[in-house]
Design an enzyme around this catalytic site. Sequence first.
Site, PDB file in Angstrom:
ATOM      1  N   HIS A  57       0.807  -1.216   0.000  1.00  0.00           N
ATOM      2  CA  HIS A  57       0.000   0.000   0.000  1.00  0.00           C
ATOM      3  C   HIS A  57       0.842   1.269   0.000  1.00  0.00           C
ATOM      4  O   HIS A  57       0.318   2.356  -0.268  1.00  0.00           O
ATOM      5  CB  HIS A  57      -0.944   0.003   1.216  1.00  0.00           C
ATOM      6  CG  HIS A  57      -2.184  -0.802   1.006  1.00  0.00           C
ATOM      7  ND1 HIS A  57      -2.154  -2.143   0.700  1.00  0.00           N
ATOM      8  CD2 HIS A  57      -3.504  -0.463   1.032  1.00  0.00           C
ATOM      9  CE1 HIS A  57      -3.387  -2.593   0.567  1.00  0.00           C
ATOM     10  NE2 HIS A  57      -4.232  -1.597   0.757  1.00  0.00           N
TER      11      HIS A  57
ATOM     12  N   SER B 236      -0.249  -0.648  -6.096  1.00  0.00           N
ATOM     13  CA  SER B 236      -0.152  -1.864  -6.898  1.00  0.00           C
ATOM     14  C   SER B 236       0.543  -1.607  -8.221  1.00  0.00           C
ATOM     15  O   SER B 236       0.422  -0.526  -8.810  1.00  0.00           O
ATOM     16  CB  SER B 236      -1.550  -2.436  -7.167  1.00  0.00           C
ATOM     17  OG  SER B 236      -2.193  -2.810  -5.968  1.00  0.00           O
TER      18      SER B 236
ATOM     19  N   LYS C 181     -14.465  -8.177  -9.070  1.00  0.00           N
ATOM     20  CA  LYS C 181     -13.587  -9.006  -9.904  1.00  0.00           C
ATOM     21  C   LYS C 181     -12.965 -10.131  -9.085  1.00  0.00           C
ATOM     22  O   LYS C 181     -12.871 -11.276  -9.541  1.00  0.00           O
ATOM     23  CB  LYS C 181     -12.500  -8.134 -10.517  1.00  0.00           C
ATOM     24  CG  LYS C 181     -11.814  -8.738 -11.736  1.00  0.00           C
ATOM     25  CD  LYS C 181     -11.010  -7.679 -12.471  1.00  0.00           C
ATOM     26  CE  LYS C 181     -10.563  -8.201 -13.825  1.00  0.00           C
ATOM     27  NZ  LYS C 181      -9.910  -7.155 -14.624  1.00  0.00           N
ATOM     28  N   ASP C 182     -12.542  -9.811  -7.867  1.00  0.00           N
ATOM     29  CA  ASP C 182     -12.000 -10.850  -6.986  1.00  0.00           C
ATOM     30  C   ASP C 182     -13.072 -11.863  -6.604  1.00  0.00           C
ATOM     31  O   ASP C 182     -12.773 -13.041  -6.395  1.00  0.00           O
ATOM     32  CB  ASP C 182     -11.413 -10.225  -5.713  1.00  0.00           C
ATOM     33  CG  ASP C 182     -10.094  -9.516  -5.970  1.00  0.00           C
ATOM     34  OD1 ASP C 182      -9.419  -9.887  -6.946  1.00  0.00           O
ATOM     35  OD2 ASP C 182      -9.753  -8.589  -5.213  1.00  0.00           O
TER      36      ASP C 182
ATOM     37  N   GLU D 135       5.662 -34.116  -1.756  1.00  0.00           N
ATOM     38  CA  GLU D 135       4.455 -33.617  -2.396  1.00  0.00           C
ATOM     39  C   GLU D 135       4.818 -32.902  -3.700  1.00  0.00           C
ATOM     40  O   GLU D 135       5.956 -32.454  -3.886  1.00  0.00           O
ATOM     41  CB  GLU D 135       3.732 -32.639  -1.464  1.00  0.00           C
ATOM     42  CG  GLU D 135       3.082 -33.304  -0.260  1.00  0.00           C
ATOM     43  CD  GLU D 135       1.757 -33.954  -0.600  1.00  0.00           C
ATOM     44  OE1 GLU D 135       1.784 -34.962  -1.344  1.00  0.00           O
ATOM     45  OE2 GLU D 135       0.723 -33.482  -0.131  1.00  0.00           O
TER      46      GLU D 135
END
Length: 429
Positions: free
Chosen positions: A219, A223, A247-248, A291
Site C-alpha cells: 500500500h 499496486s 472481480k476478486d 508432495e
Amino acid sequence: MSFPWAKHYEPKQPLMRWLDEKLPLPRLVYNSIGAGYPVPRNLNYWWNFGVLAGVALVCQIITGVVLAMHYAPNALVAFGSTEHIMRDVNGGWFLRYAHANGASMFLFVVYVHIARGLYYGSYKAPREMVWLLGVVIFLLMMATAFMGYVLPWGQMSFWGAQVITGFFSAIPGVGETIRVWLLGGFAPDNAALNRFFSLHYLLPFVIAGVIILHIWALHIPGSNNPTGVDVKGEQDTVPFHPYYTAKDGVGVGAFFLVFALLVFFAPNLLGHPDNYIEANPLSTPAHIVPEWYFLPFYAILKSFTFNFLWIPAKLWGVLAMFGSILLLFFLPWLDSSPVRSASYRPKYRVFLGVLLLDVLVLGYVGGAEPIARNVIMGQIASMYYFAHFLIILPWISRSERPLPLPTSITEAVLAKHGETAHAEPALAH
C-alpha cells in the site's frame, strides 16, 4: 504513495463515529480494501491470485484448528487418530480432505502469484520490500507444508521426515548434531512428531502476520499493473471497491469450484498411496517422493551425483536446493532493466517462457525414478535454472531493447479499445 484524490472515510452513524474515534478499524478497512484505496484501472485476472492466497490461508487455518482438536501427536497413535478423524468424527473426512488438498491449492495459487510477479516485474523498485516479504512467506509456507505432511505418520510421512532432516547431516562438523537437535533423537519419533505438530500449528499464524506486512508494504507504493507504468493521476485509477471486490469475487467463486471438485471427486489425486500405510522404520518405500509442490527443488537436490572439489555431492545438493529459493531474494537487483512488464520486453518474455518450461521439467524429474536419463535431464534443467537468474537475466537487462511504453495507464487502456485519450469517457466514482 499518497493518492490525494482518494476518498476519505466519513462515518455517518453515531456508533460508527464513536468506533472510528476510539478504534479506527472501519477506517483501516476502508482505506485498505474499500473505496478509499485507488488501484490501477487496468488490472487483469492475474491480480486475483493474491486475494486467493489469502482465502486459501483462511481455509487452512479454520480446518487446521478443528483437526487439531482430534489429532494426537504421538507416534503410537498418530496414524490411528488420523483414521479416527476420517471415520468417526462428524465431517472429519471433509475437514481432512479439505486441509490436505487446501495445501495444494494454496501452493498452486502462490506459484501463479509468483509467476505473475516475474512476468510483470512486480519485484522491481519501488516494490522490492513487497517481493522480499513474499519470498519470506513462501519459505514459511514450505516449512509449514513439510511439517504438516509428517503428521499423518504414514510411510511417506515418516520417510519424508527422515530424508529431509537428513539434509542437515551434510553440513560439515555440526550437521549430525543439528539433525539430532531438530528431531529430538536419532530418528523421527515422538519428540519429532510433537515438535512438527507444534510448529505446524503455529506457523500459519506467523504467515498471516507476515502477509499483513506484505499488504502494508504494497500500500505504500501502490499496486503494479500490466503495463508497468506508474500511476500519473486520478484518471489512471479506480476505487478498489466495488470494481475489484467484484472481480476478486469471480476469482474466489472459480477457486472454490475447483477446490470442491478436488475434495469431493478426487481427494487423493495429489496424495501418495503409501501414506495410507502406517509408518514402519524397518520398511523403506521403493521410491520416496515429496508432495508435488516440492518436486522441482527435490530434482535440484538429486542432480548432484559426484563430489566436487572438497565438498561431497550431498552437501552440494543441499546448498543448491536452498540456493534455488534464496536466489529469489536477489532478483530485484539481478534484473536492472528500467522496464517492468514483460509485455514490452520481447527477449525477456522468451527466456521467462523457457524458465517456466524448465521448472516443469524439474517437477517431472523430481517425481521420476532416478535412472540415468532422468538424472541427466535434471542436471541440465538445474544448470539452466541458475543460469537464468545469474547469467541470462543480467545480460538481458543490459542488452535488450524494449518496445515503446505507453505514456500512461489510461493511454494503454484506451488504445486497447481503439479509443484516444481525448475521447476518454468519464469514470464513475
